[in-house]
Motif scaffolding. Structure first.
Motif, PDB file in Angstrom:
ATOM      1  N   GLY A 184      11.660   9.029   8.621  1.00  0.00           N
ATOM      2  CA  GLY A 184      10.397   8.321   8.491  1.00  0.00           C
ATOM      3  C   GLY A 184      10.532   6.823   8.656  1.00  0.00           C
ATOM      4  N   LEU A 185       9.394   6.173   8.857  1.00  0.00           N
ATOM      5  CA  LEU A 185       9.329   4.716   8.903  1.00  0.00           C
ATOM      6  C   LEU A 185       9.009   4.226   7.499  1.00  0.00           C
ATOM      7  CD1 LEU A 185       9.185   2.112  10.742  1.00  0.00           C
ATOM      8  CD2 LEU A 185       6.711   2.462  10.690  1.00  0.00           C
ATOM      9  N   ARG A 186       9.869   3.398   6.951  1.00  0.00           N
ATOM     10  CA  ARG A 186       9.664   2.919   5.584  1.00  0.00           C
ATOM     11  C   ARG A 186       9.319   1.430   5.628  1.00  0.00           C
ATOM     12  NH1 ARG A 186      10.679   4.986   0.578  1.00  0.00           N
ATOM     13  NH2 ARG A 186      11.602   6.808   1.564  1.00  0.00           N
ATOM     14  N   LEU A 226       8.811  -2.118   4.058  1.00  0.00           N
ATOM     15  CA  LEU A 226       9.441  -2.851   2.952  1.00  0.00           C
ATOM     16  C   LEU A 226       8.618  -4.034   2.482  1.00  0.00           C
ATOM     17  CD1 LEU A 226      13.088  -2.984   4.347  1.00  0.00           C
ATOM     18  CD2 LEU A 226      12.085  -1.251   2.841  1.00  0.00           C
ATOM     19  N   ARG A 227       7.856  -4.643   3.395  1.00  0.00           N
ATOM     20  CA  ARG A 227       7.151  -5.881   3.093  1.00  0.00           C
ATOM     21  C   ARG A 227       5.748  -5.833   3.677  1.00  0.00           C
ATOM     22  NH1 ARG A 227       9.392 -10.839   3.756  1.00  0.00           N
ATOM     23  NH2 ARG A 227       8.506 -10.913   5.847  1.00  0.00           N
ATOM     24  N   GLY A 228       4.829  -6.533   3.022  1.00  0.00           N
ATOM     25  CA  GLY A 228       3.507  -6.727   3.585  1.00  0.00           C
ATOM     26  C   GLY A 228       2.553  -5.569   3.400  1.00  0.00           C
ATOM     27  N   GLN A 229       2.913  -4.615   2.527  1.00  0.00           N
ATOM     28  CA  GLN A 229       2.037  -3.488   2.262  1.00  0.00           C
ATOM     29  C   GLN A 229       1.789  -3.398   0.762  1.00  0.00           C
ATOM     30  OE1 GLN A 229       0.622  -1.354   4.540  1.00  0.00           O
ATOM     31  NE2 GLN A 229       1.421  -2.691   6.129  1.00  0.00           N
ATOM     32  N   PRO A 230       0.623  -2.919   0.344  1.00  0.00           N
ATOM     33  CA  PRO A 230       0.350  -2.816  -1.095  1.00  0.00           C
ATOM     34  C   PRO A 230       1.348  -1.934  -1.825  1.00  0.00           C
ATOM     35  CG  PRO A 230      -1.665  -2.550   0.175  1.00  0.00           C
ATOM     36  CD  PRO A 230      -0.533  -2.540   1.144  1.00  0.00           C
ATOM     37  N   ASP A 231       1.704  -0.806  -1.210  1.00  0.00           N
ATOM     38  CA  ASP A 231       2.648   0.115  -1.837  1.00  0.00           C
ATOM     39  C   ASP A 231       4.027  -0.149  -1.256  1.00  0.00           C
ATOM     40  OD1 ASP A 231       0.119   2.621  -1.641  1.00  0.00           O
ATOM     41  OD2 ASP A 231       0.668   1.371  -3.358  1.00  0.00           O
ATOM     42  N   GLU A 232       4.654  -1.193  -1.724  1.00  0.00           N
ATOM     43  CA  GLU A 232       5.915  -1.656  -1.147  1.00  0.00           C
ATOM     44  C   GLU A 232       6.978  -0.582  -1.273  1.00  0.00           C
ATOM     45  OE1 GLU A 232       8.819  -5.154  -2.456  1.00  0.00           O
ATOM     46  OE2 GLU A 232       6.892  -5.842  -1.697  1.00  0.00           O
ATOM     47  N   GLY A 233       7.625  -0.285  -0.118  1.00  0.00           N
ATOM     48  CA  GLY A 233       8.709   0.665  -0.109  1.00  0.00           C
ATOM     49  C   GLY A 233       8.283   2.103   0.066  1.00  0.00           C
ATOM     50  N   GLU A 234       6.962   2.380   0.171  1.00  0.00           N
ATOM     51  CA  GLU A 234       6.530   3.752   0.380  1.00  0.00           C
ATOM     52  C   GLU A 234       6.688   4.138   1.836  1.00  0.00           C
ATOM     53  OE1 GLU A 234       5.491   6.084  -1.864  1.00  0.00           O
ATOM     54  OE2 GLU A 234       6.328   4.601  -3.225  1.00  0.00           O
ATOM     55  N   PRO A 235       6.961   5.427   2.126  1.00  0.00           N
ATOM     56  CA  PRO A 235       7.078   5.846   3.522  1.00  0.00           C
ATOM     57  C   PRO A 235       5.757   5.671   4.246  1.00  0.00           C
ATOM     58  CG  PRO A 235       7.949   7.516   2.020  1.00  0.00           C
ATOM     59  CD  PRO A 235       7.227   6.508   1.180  1.00  0.00           C
ATOM     60  N   ALA A 236       5.841   5.248   5.497  1.00  0.00           N
ATOM     61  CA  ALA A 236       4.655   5.152   6.357  1.00  0.00           C
ATOM     62  C   ALA A 236       4.906   6.056   7.545  1.00  0.00           C
ATOM     63  CB  ALA A 236       4.414   3.719   6.814  1.00  0.00           C
ATOM     64  N   GLY A 237       4.202   7.155   7.636  1.00  0.00           N
ATOM     65  CA  GLY A 237       4.465   8.105   8.705  1.00  0.00           C
ATOM     66  C   GLY A 237       5.528   9.074   8.273  1.00  0.00           C
ATOM     67  N   HIS A 238       5.761  10.050   9.070  1.00  0.00           N
ATOM     68  CA  HIS A 238       6.743  11.065   8.725  1.00  0.00           C
ATOM     69  C   HIS A 238       7.599  11.348   9.955  1.00  0.00           C
ATOM     70  CE1 HIS A 238       4.770  11.818   4.880  1.00  0.00           C
ATOM     71  NE2 HIS A 238       3.635  11.739   5.535  1.00  0.00           N
ATOM     72  N   GLY A 239       8.038  12.363   9.455  1.00  0.00           N
ATOM     73  CA  GLY A 239       8.845  12.898  10.496  1.00  0.00           C
ATOM     74  C   GLY A 239      10.277  12.856  10.095  1.00  0.00           C
TER      75      GLY A 239
END
Length: 217
Positions: A198-200, A202-215
């Motif tokens: 997955g794409l994780r 790390l910065r600039g997102q409200p849920d820092e460190g959460e996976p974005a996308g899968h796979g």
């Protein structure tokens, strides 16, 4: 004289290189295919603004990028590759395709017209190599400083502050917890890491460190 931080980095580089060297061919191919399968998540970091993406031609035991580059091209994305200058700074060329970047010399200096060091500033997403990244976004490269200069140039470009920088890692063990790596004043943090699972972000997102996308260095 080597500082404690330099010694720590050298030991970590050696450990990652040894682990990567021990990976079998099937594992390398599977990781590369999974990275390529996440191309949509990479482009979604800049919806509608990633017509050009900087990537790189992998060498040695680096996670293979040919499938990812092909997946980007299949979506109509212009892919730029770094061209290593004698001073270890990076120029850029349009990706001539995996067949033209086999072998170390052609991977480091791909054939094609050089676009200039500032060409990175026109990219909507920048994909970079890394040996490891910590959860704060600090990237461990090969130690030559090439990407330090290129990423500083990116951030200095008119739209560069908004461009996500994504580091490609071969496995979850290369994403280190917390602020595990020392950050020097010249280091530019990465915003996300591309792992086989997955794409994780790390910065600039409200849920820092959460996976974005899968796979180069």
């Amino acid at each position: 004289m080597t500082s404690g931080h330099d010694g720590d980095k050298a030991a970590l580089r050696l450990a990652v290189r040894r682990r990567r060297a021990g990976a079998d061919e099937a594992t390398r191919r599977e990781a590369a295919d999974r990275h390529a399968g996440l191309v949509g998540a990479v482009l979604d970091l800049r919806p509608g603004a990633a017509a050009t993406v900087a990537c790189y031609a992998s060498i040695g035991d680096e996670p293979r990028t040919a499938p990812l580059r092909a997946a980007l091209a299949a979506r109509g994305v212009e892919v730029l590759l770094p061209w290593l200058r004698p001073d270890l700074d990076l120029d850029w060329v349009r990706d001539p395709g995996p067949a033209a970047t086999t072998g170390r010399e052609h991977a480091l200096r791909p054939p094609g017209d050089r676009l200039g060091p500032d060409a990175v500033g026109r990219c909507g997403v920048v994909v970079v190599p890394a040996l490891a990244v910590d959860a704060a976004g600090t990237r461990l490269g090969q130690g030559g400083g090439s990407y330090d200069r290129a990423l500083a140039r990116l951030r200095a470009s008119p739209a560069g502050a908004a461009v996500p920088v994504v580091a490609v890692l071969s496995c979850a063990e290369e994403l280190l917890p917390g602020a595990a790596l020392p950050r020097e004043t010249h280091d530019v943090a990465v915003d996300a890491v591309l792992l086989p699972d997955g794409l994780r972000v790390l910065r600039g997102q409200p849920d820092e460190g959460e996976p974005a996308g899968h796979g180069r260095s």
